[in-house]
Design an enzyme around this catalytic site. Structure first.
Site, PDB file in Angstrom:
ATOM      1  CG  HIS A  10      -7.205  -5.317   6.629  1.00  0.00           C
ATOM      2  ND1 HIS A  10      -6.632  -6.332   5.891  1.00  0.00           N
ATOM      3  CD2 HIS A  10      -6.957  -4.186   5.932  1.00  0.00           C
ATOM      4  CE1 HIS A  10      -6.059  -5.840   4.811  1.00  0.00           C
ATOM      5  NE2 HIS A  10      -6.235  -4.539   4.822  1.00  0.00           N
ATOM      6  CG  HIS A  14      -4.270   0.036   5.427  1.00  0.00           C
ATOM      7  ND1 HIS A  14      -5.652   0.065   5.383  1.00  0.00           N
ATOM      8  CD2 HIS A  14      -3.886  -1.016   4.652  1.00  0.00           C
ATOM      9  CE1 HIS A  14      -6.079  -0.919   4.607  1.00  0.00           C
ATOM     10  NE2 HIS A  14      -5.027  -1.593   4.159  1.00  0.00           N
ATOM     11  CD  GLU A  35      -2.908  -1.128   0.047  1.00  0.00           C
ATOM     12  OE1 GLU A  35      -2.820  -0.212  -0.804  1.00  0.00           O
ATOM     13  OE2 GLU A  35      -3.724  -2.054  -0.041  1.00  0.00           O
ATOM     14  CG  HIS A  52      -8.791  -2.762   1.396  1.00  0.00           C
ATOM     15  ND1 HIS A  52      -7.972  -2.446   0.328  1.00  0.00           N
ATOM     16  CD2 HIS A  52      -7.939  -3.095   2.404  1.00  0.00           C
ATOM     17  CE1 HIS A  52      -6.708  -2.606   0.678  1.00  0.00           C
ATOM     18  NE2 HIS A  52      -6.668  -2.992   1.941  1.00  0.00           N
TER      19      HIS A  52
END
Length: 217
Positions: A96, A94, A75, A158
């Site tokens: 999840h 970032h 990413e 995502h």
């Protein structure tokens, strides 16, 4: 460099607290000595095994690897695009995380059911889907943050992206998004999801300013 130790510590905290699983997610900081570069976690290395020596330095414009022997996170384009867009951002996280990602998979914004969301903005926008690691995903994430004037966003099907002027604030915002997502999920199960207005969230932000100012005295 102390900032790189903090980057490794934050990556391990994301794993310890369950905001990421396995090798998913990534963390970066803008290089304090060269704002045109960033340091980011490597690709495909378990968080509990990451060391400072595994971190990589990347040029924000070209995406070229400047320092480090590992492959940069997949990413990297998304992180780079955010730093280029917002000069105030010094860190990007970032994740999840489970509940927030459930909302992302539904393509649904997290309802403003708790005042903590004021730290993110008036809402948590949803960025359009694009395959992970792509320039398209980078553009979609940047557009979502920009359009909502937010410090965090959901990435459709995502995960979550948050930004901050330091690693601590970006990390806390990732925690906040997951916490409010859990509360919203529960409120929906109960069958009554009461939300706060932009005016109420702005009132909260004003109180946050005085609260954090007092805590630093």
């Amino acid at each position: 460099m102390e900032q790189l130790k903090e980057l490794v510590h934050t990556a391990k905290e994301l794993y310890r607290t369950g905001l990421v699983r396995g090798t998913s997610g990534n963390v970066s900081i803008r290089d304090p000595e060269n704002p045109g570069r960033m340091w980011i976690t490597p690709s495909a290395i378990p968080y509990d095994a990451i060391t400072v020596e595994d971190l990589v330095q990347v040029d924000l414009e070209s995406g070229s690897l400047i320092r480090g022997n590992r492959k940069p996170s997949s990413e990297t384009p998304m992180h780079s695009a955010i730093y280029r867009l917002r000069s105030d951002v010094r860190a990007v996280v970032h994740t999840h995380s489970t509940y927030a990602t459930m909302f992302a998979c539904a393509g649904e914004e997290i309802p403003t059911v708790h005042y903590l969301i004021a730290e993110i903005g008036d809402r948590v926008p949803v960025a359009d889907y694009a395959v992970y690691g792509s320039e398209e995903l980078a553009r979609n994430a940047v557009e979502a943050l920009k359009s909502a004037g937010a410090n965090g966003a959901l990435l459709k099907n995502h995960g979550v992206i948050t930004v901050g002027d330091n690693l601590s604030s970006a990390y806390v915002r990732a925690e906040i998004i997951e916490t409010v997502a859990q509360l919203a999920f529960g409120a929906k199960l109960i069958g009554r999801c009461e939300t706060l207005s932009p005016e109420q969230l702005e009132e909260t932000r004003k109180k946050f300013v005085s609260y954090f100012a007092a805590s630093k005295r």
